[in-house]
Scaffold this active site. Structure first.
Site, PDB file in Angstrom:
ATOM      1  N   GLU A 236       0.898  -1.269  -0.027  1.00 40.56           N
ATOM      2  CA  GLU A 236       0.017   0.057   0.108  1.00 40.56           C
ATOM      3  C   GLU A 236       0.649   1.256   0.080  1.00 40.56           C
ATOM      4  OE1 GLU A 236      -3.639   0.197  -0.019  1.00 40.56           O
ATOM      5  OE2 GLU A 236      -3.445  -1.895  -0.477  1.00 40.56           O
ATOM      6  N   GLU A 245      -0.561  10.791   0.499  1.00 43.38           N
ATOM      7  CA  GLU A 245      -1.046  10.611  -0.913  1.00 43.38           C
ATOM      8  C   GLU A 245      -0.133  11.585  -1.566  1.00 43.38           C
ATOM      9  OE1 GLU A 245      -5.096  10.628  -3.452  1.00 43.38           O
ATOM     10  OE2 GLU A 245      -5.337  10.949  -1.044  1.00 43.38           O
ATOM     11  N   ASN A 283     -14.097   8.514   7.613  1.00 40.60           N
ATOM     12  CA  ASN A 283     -13.057   7.503   8.174  1.00 40.60           C
ATOM     13  C   ASN A 283     -12.139   7.900   9.182  1.00 40.60           C
ATOM     14  OD1 ASN A 283     -13.790   5.266   6.701  1.00 40.60           O
ATOM     15  ND2 ASN A 283     -12.600   5.989   4.685  1.00 40.60           N
TER      16      ASN A 283
END
Length: 383
Positions: A236, A245, A283
């Protein structure tokens, strides 16, 4: 959440806490070249490596020149037979590393002495079964032709369990006092080029949030779960390189204003961060509520506090069923296999033949990590 090797997941997965970001795999190669190897703090253990016919792994002519062959020879106790296992995955003699010639992964590739570079052809795992494995090739250190004569060249070969592949070698330097089934030296071996933000100490601190993680079942089950979590994290984050990111154009997309609490940290504050790249305001709130940390108002904690970052990864691992039918934790402790953890994390985009290359990447990391921990990977590796 997102995978560096996958596209963005559909928004319907947000209720499962598994929305993820677009990949920028092309950035990985450039960033990896700027990283330095993180050296372990443990001191090295030194000694002879003894194998077939009671003979030693020996540097020919006690010559430290790059490319000097490594061979089998009567044990003499000289420095050409004194090897250190410093805990960073290397085996060293005369100040240099045991190296597979030309970075080959083929049966019969010779081994030699070479300047330590941190490359995969210099990584070795001394297993509890007395094999010395190069994980990149998935092959064992081998005495050529099972010949015990002095001067016989050593090589790598598919692991057979035969006597010419069995060795008594120095244990890795340092001791594991963390209580975690993965020692710091093993962690460094798994992630030799990791971003220093992803610290071993941060991971160990985070374990208290989910005390059942890698502590449930037999020693084999515990080690498999730890390897499975770290293998998925490896995939990941591009080998624990990326903390946030990379595609900043996506940042403003992760705010769902339909939630009653909105986006108090700002429209563009909920981009992917951490080992399983937590993203979206819902989240951050769910993870924060579970962990007792106000991540909705302070999402940047996931990129500035190593233990918080690791905790968010463990939160997903232990509580979310994602695109699967079980949590990744339950998949491993109930012997459902590594493939079920892939389905949970990114099954909608990778499993059932949708992206076999990404699945293979995860499985390869898992096999390498279980080898480092000295356990078999088990069955049902694919989804």
């Amino acid at each position: 959440m997102f995978s560096f090797l996958a596209g963005q997941r559909p928004q319907w997965r947000r209720a499962l806490g598994a929305s993820r970001r677009l990949t920028l795999f092309t950035l990985l190669a450039g960033l990896l070249t700027t990283l330095t190897v993180v050296a372990p703090s443990a001191s090295a253990a030194d000694g002879q490596i003894v194998g077939l016919a009671g003979k030693c792994v020996d540097v020919a002519w006690a010559d430290s020149t790059n490319g000097t062959p490594v061979q089998l020879h009567d044990c003499t106790g000289n420095n050409a037979q004194l090897w250190s296992n410093p805990g960073d995955g290397t085996l060293r003699a005369l100040g240099k590393c045991l190296d597979v010639v030309d970075m080959s992964t083929a049966d019969g590739a010779g081994v030699q002495l070479w300047d330590c570079t941190g490359n995969p052809n210099q990584q070795w795992v001394v297993t509890s079964a007395r094999d010395i494995v190069n994980p990149a090739a998935d092959k064992c250190l081998d005495v050529r032709d099972k010949n015990s004569a002095n001067g016989t060249r050593l090589q790598i070969w598919t692991c057979t369990g035969a006597s010419n592949q069995k060795w008594t070698a120095p244990a890795a330097g340092g001791s594991n006092t963390s209580g975690f089934v993965v020692s710091e030296s093993q962690f460094n071996q798994m992630f030799p080029s990791r971003n220093s933000f992803y610290s071993y100490s941060g991971l160990v601190q985070a374990l208290s949030s989910y005390p059942g993680f890698a502590t449930t079942g037999s020693d084999t089950v515990k080690k498999r779960e730890a390897a499975a979590f770290l293998a998925n994290v490896d995939h990941e984050t591009g080998h624990l390189v990326f903390v946030v990111e990379q595609n900043t154009a996506n940042y403003s997309h992760y705010c769902d204003w339909s939630q009653s609490y909105g986006c108090p940290a700002g429209q563009s504050a909920y981009y992917g961060r951490g080992p399983i790249q937590l993203s979206w305001n819902f989240n951050y709130k769910a993870a924060g509520d579970a962990l007792g940390i106000d991540l909705l108002h302070n999402p940047s904690l996931v990129q500035t506090n190593s233990a918080v970052a690791w905790r968010t990864g463990l939160w997903f691992w232990n509580t979310s069923t994602g695109a699967g039918t079980m949590t990744a934790h339950n998949a491993m402790v109930n012997d459902k296999g590594f493939g079920q953890t892939i389905r949970t994390i990114n099954g909608s985009l990778e499993c059932d033949g949708k992206n076999p290359g990404q699945v293979e990447s995860r499985v390869t990391a898992y096999r390498n990590f279980t080898a480092i921990l000295g356990v078999s990977p088990g069955s049902n590796l694919y989804c």
